[in-house]
Scaffold this active site. Sequence first.
Site, PDB file in Angstrom:
ATOM      1  N   ALA A  13       0.831  -1.212   0.000  1.00  0.00           N
ATOM      2  CA  ALA A  13       0.000   0.000   0.000  1.00  0.00           C
ATOM      3  C   ALA A  13       0.858   1.250   0.000  1.00  0.00           C
ATOM      4  O   ALA A  13       0.499   2.276   0.568  1.00  0.00           O
ATOM      5  CB  ALA A  13      -0.923  -0.013   1.210  1.00  0.00           C
ATOM      6  N   ALA A  14       2.014   1.161  -0.641  1.00  0.00           N
ATOM      7  CA  ALA A  14       2.934   2.305  -0.610  1.00  0.00           C
ATOM      8  C   ALA A  14       2.726   3.271  -1.769  1.00  0.00           C
ATOM      9  O   ALA A  14       3.370   4.301  -1.839  1.00  0.00           O
ATOM     10  CB  ALA A  14       4.374   1.811  -0.578  1.00  0.00           C
ATOM     11  N   ARG A  19      -2.681   9.279  -9.997  1.00  0.00           N
ATOM     12  CA  ARG A  19      -3.711   9.405 -11.029  1.00  0.00           C
ATOM     13  C   ARG A  19      -5.118   9.618 -10.458  1.00  0.00           C
ATOM     14  O   ARG A  19      -6.061   9.894 -11.193  1.00  0.00           O
ATOM     15  CB  ARG A  19      -3.677   8.175 -11.944  1.00  0.00           C
ATOM     16  CG  ARG A  19      -2.527   8.256 -12.942  1.00  0.00           C
ATOM     17  CD  ARG A  19      -2.532   7.069 -13.868  1.00  0.00           C
ATOM     18  NE  ARG A  19      -2.045   5.874 -13.204  1.00  0.00           N
ATOM     19  CZ  ARG A  19      -2.222   4.643 -13.684  1.00  0.00           C
ATOM     20  NH1 ARG A  19      -2.905   4.462 -14.787  1.00  0.00           N
ATOM     21  NH2 ARG A  19      -1.729   3.611 -13.029  1.00  0.00           N
ATOM     22  N   ASN A 379     -51.317  10.534  20.517  1.00  0.00           N
ATOM     23  CA  ASN A 379     -51.459  11.117  19.190  1.00  0.00           C
ATOM     24  C   ASN A 379     -50.902  12.533  19.218  1.00  0.00           C
ATOM     25  O   ASN A 379     -51.348  13.369  20.004  1.00  0.00           O
ATOM     26  CB  ASN A 379     -52.947  11.140  18.814  1.00  0.00           C
ATOM     27  CG  ASN A 379     -53.150  11.495  17.353  1.00  0.00           C
ATOM     28  OD1 ASN A 379     -52.349  12.233  16.772  1.00  0.00           O
ATOM     29  ND2 ASN A 379     -54.207  10.984  16.760  1.00  0.00           N
TER      30      ASN A 379
HETATM   31  C1  UD1 Z   1       2.362  -5.081 -10.773  1.00  0.00           C
HETATM   32  C2  UD1 Z   1       3.059  -6.374 -11.235  1.00  0.00           C
HETATM   33  C3  UD1 Z   1       2.426  -6.836 -12.531  1.00  0.00           C
HETATM   34  C4  UD1 Z   1       0.944  -7.016 -12.347  1.00  0.00           C
HETATM   35  C5  UD1 Z   1       0.271  -5.746 -11.792  1.00  0.00           C
HETATM   36  C6  UD1 Z   1      -1.147  -6.045 -11.417  1.00  0.00           C
HETATM   37  C7  UD1 Z   1       5.352  -6.239 -10.442  1.00  0.00           C
HETATM   38  C8  UD1 Z   1       6.752  -5.936 -10.824  1.00  0.00           C
HETATM   39  N1  UD1 Z   1       4.445  -6.094 -11.410  1.00  0.00           N
HETATM   40  O1  UD1 Z   1       2.625  -4.112 -11.774  1.00  0.00           O
HETATM   41  O2  UD1 Z   1       3.024  -8.058 -12.929  1.00  0.00           O
HETATM   42  O3  UD1 Z   1       0.349  -7.371 -13.599  1.00  0.00           O
HETATM   43  O4  UD1 Z   1       0.962  -5.315 -10.605  1.00  0.00           O
HETATM   44  O5  UD1 Z   1      -1.780  -4.867 -11.035  1.00  0.00           O
HETATM   45  O6  UD1 Z   1       5.103  -6.614  -9.333  1.00  0.00           O
HETATM   46  N2  UD1 Z   1       3.950  -0.922  -4.436  1.00  0.00           N
HETATM   47  C9  UD1 Z   1       4.591  -0.654  -3.270  1.00  0.00           C
HETATM   48  N3  UD1 Z   1       5.893  -0.299  -3.289  1.00  0.00           N
HETATM   49  C10 UD1 Z   1       6.606  -0.216  -4.434  1.00  0.00           C
HETATM   50  C11 UD1 Z   1       5.946  -0.501  -5.643  1.00  0.00           C
HETATM   51  C12 UD1 Z   1       4.617  -0.849  -5.618  1.00  0.00           C
HETATM   52  O7  UD1 Z   1       3.992  -0.712  -2.194  1.00  0.00           O
HETATM   53  O8  UD1 Z   1       7.790   0.105  -4.365  1.00  0.00           O
HETATM   54  C13 UD1 Z   1       2.527  -1.307  -4.415  1.00  0.00           C
HETATM   55  C14 UD1 Z   1       1.638  -0.327  -5.139  1.00  0.00           C
HETATM   56  O9  UD1 Z   1       1.132   0.652  -4.233  1.00  0.00           O
HETATM   57  C15 UD1 Z   1       0.528  -1.214  -5.635  1.00  0.00           C
HETATM   58  C16 UD1 Z   1       1.225  -2.549  -5.864  1.00  0.00           C
HETATM   59  O10 UD1 Z   1       2.418  -2.513  -5.113  1.00  0.00           O
HETATM   60  O11 UD1 Z   1      -0.475  -1.416  -4.663  1.00  0.00           O
HETATM   61  C17 UD1 Z   1       1.569  -2.782  -7.325  1.00  0.00           C
HETATM   62  O12 UD1 Z   1       2.431  -1.756  -7.746  1.00  0.00           O
HETATM   63  P1  UD1 Z   1       2.284  -1.071  -9.168  1.00  0.00           P
HETATM   64  O13 UD1 Z   1       3.366  -0.083  -9.348  1.00  0.00           O
HETATM   65  O14 UD1 Z   1       0.918  -0.641  -9.402  1.00  0.00           O
HETATM   66  O15 UD1 Z   1       2.621  -2.350 -10.081  1.00  0.00           O
HETATM   67  P2  UD1 Z   1       2.387  -2.507 -11.590  1.00  0.00           P
HETATM   68  O16 UD1 Z   1       3.457  -1.806 -12.340  1.00  0.00           O
HETATM   69  O17 UD1 Z   1       1.003  -2.201 -11.933  1.00  0.00           O
END
Ligand code: UD1
Length: 463
Positions: A13-14, A19, A379
């Site tokens: 959840a980082a 967007r 009433n």
């Molecule tokens: C990630 C997956 C991808 C998958 C997609 C599904 C990886 C490398 N890729 O891609 O294969 O299809 O999710 O939605 O894992 N987050 C952190 N810390 C970080 C990076 C991310 O907490 O340093 C959390 C984000 O808040 C999010 C989740 O991890 O909740 C996924 O991160 P996001 O950057 O959205 O991954 P995608 O590039 O979409």
Amino acid sequence: MNPVTSLSVVVLAAGAGKRMRSPLPKVLQPLAGRTLLDHVLHCAEALRPAATHVVYGHGGEAVRRHFAERAELRWVEQAQRLGTGHAVAQAMPGIPEDHLVLVLCGDVPLLRAATLEALLQGTGEGVGVLSVELPDPTGYGRIVRDSSGAVAAIVEERDADAATRAVREVNTGVIAAPAGRLRGWLSRLGNDNAQGEYYLTDIIAMAVAEGVSVAGVRAADADEVAGINTRAQLAAAESALRRRIAAALLDQGAILADPARLDVRGEVTVGQDVFLDANVTLEGRVELGDGVHIGPNVVLRDVCLGAGTVVHAFSLLEGMRCGTDCQLGPYARVRPGSELAERVKIGNFVEVKNSRLAEGAKANHLSYVGDTDVGRDANIGAGTITCNYDGANKHRTVIGDGAFIGSGVELVAPVEIGPGATIGAGSTISKNAPPHQLTLARARQTTLRHWQRPTKQRSGEDH
Ligand code: UD1
Ligand code: CA
């Protein structure tokens, strides 16, 4: 390696959620009355994990504060967002060697516990990936399977060649792996890829190379694994959840005038043959007894309605409960702290606050009943006002069983109307009224016999 004994959930959840264009961290955005992260945690709880770790980052203090009462959550800060693999690695020091680690994303709120159970089943002692087939896989990591159909790797879109990009089975982001092995794999992750990040998804190829089985479990429903990045996706998730809730209510025997025009932002239980008309909004905890009928454009928030109760159009009821066979509305407003017994009637433009109405009591038109105890079958006439507030303090009004309050009466609290008393219309009552007698408090009507209506003077000047 030790056999897996317990489950540790890690929720990522980082993300900042840029967007969303909102000052609120993404995982705190509301979906059907709860935050996105709430939905994820609720789903994870059904698996009875030994511990749940939440990886937070940018704006994370607000997230921690929101969940301050949930002492069981373990908070892990990821100071820099270096990728999903790096995020999971932050939680690993708190996870015992013999646990199975289940990674969830804080922004995938519609996941069902049953789907996760299927994933864990498939994972066994190995690694499990929850995948989904999408008509348009753009943006997702692709699941690469070998000629025998076994999962061989996950390749991120930006690192994929054309053939891999054509694959429509994608990683949902939900991955399970045994803690002992995962720790090793995470420590060996590199960031030599298109995004310069430490990818959690790279552990799949590592597992395969070590001969650890990797199960790719497909989710049946793409809605369920959809991630929320934009307001449009949040709105789509809201309507997907609305459809899911409406379907569940129909399953339980409710009758919905239009399943697409029912909003539920909380938890609802219904008896048999409950009818909900169009544009009904249910929030918080709502319990509707058998045969309850809710008219159109009604809002119910934290209410419990007894069997056979009818709520007519445009009513707003909150923080209240009523017994069986009550009639409320149209245009009734019942506010928190109100308890209505059986067969109570609250009519149009009547506001009731923090009051108890006994069986058969009625207030049918245009009244304010605040901080009042109303006896059985009493009433309350049209336009009656309980003057419960003296500008500094609130006071109670007590109306006895069978009392009859005429129209347009002001009851200046604290005041007590005895059982069976009758109060004449238009009275301002500021002293207790005795039982079974007529009490009036209004100026006597007089007629001035020789009075003449003034006539307009002809001075030529306009006034
Ligand atoms: C990630 C997956 C991808 C998958 C997609 C599904 C990886 C490398 N890729 O891609 O294969 O299809 O999710 O939605 O894992 N987050 C952190 N810390 C970080 C990076 C991310 O907490 O340093 C959390 C984000 O808040 C999010 C989740 O991890 O909740 C996924 O991160 P996001 O950057 O959205 O991954 P995608 O590039 O979409
Ligand atoms: Ca990313």
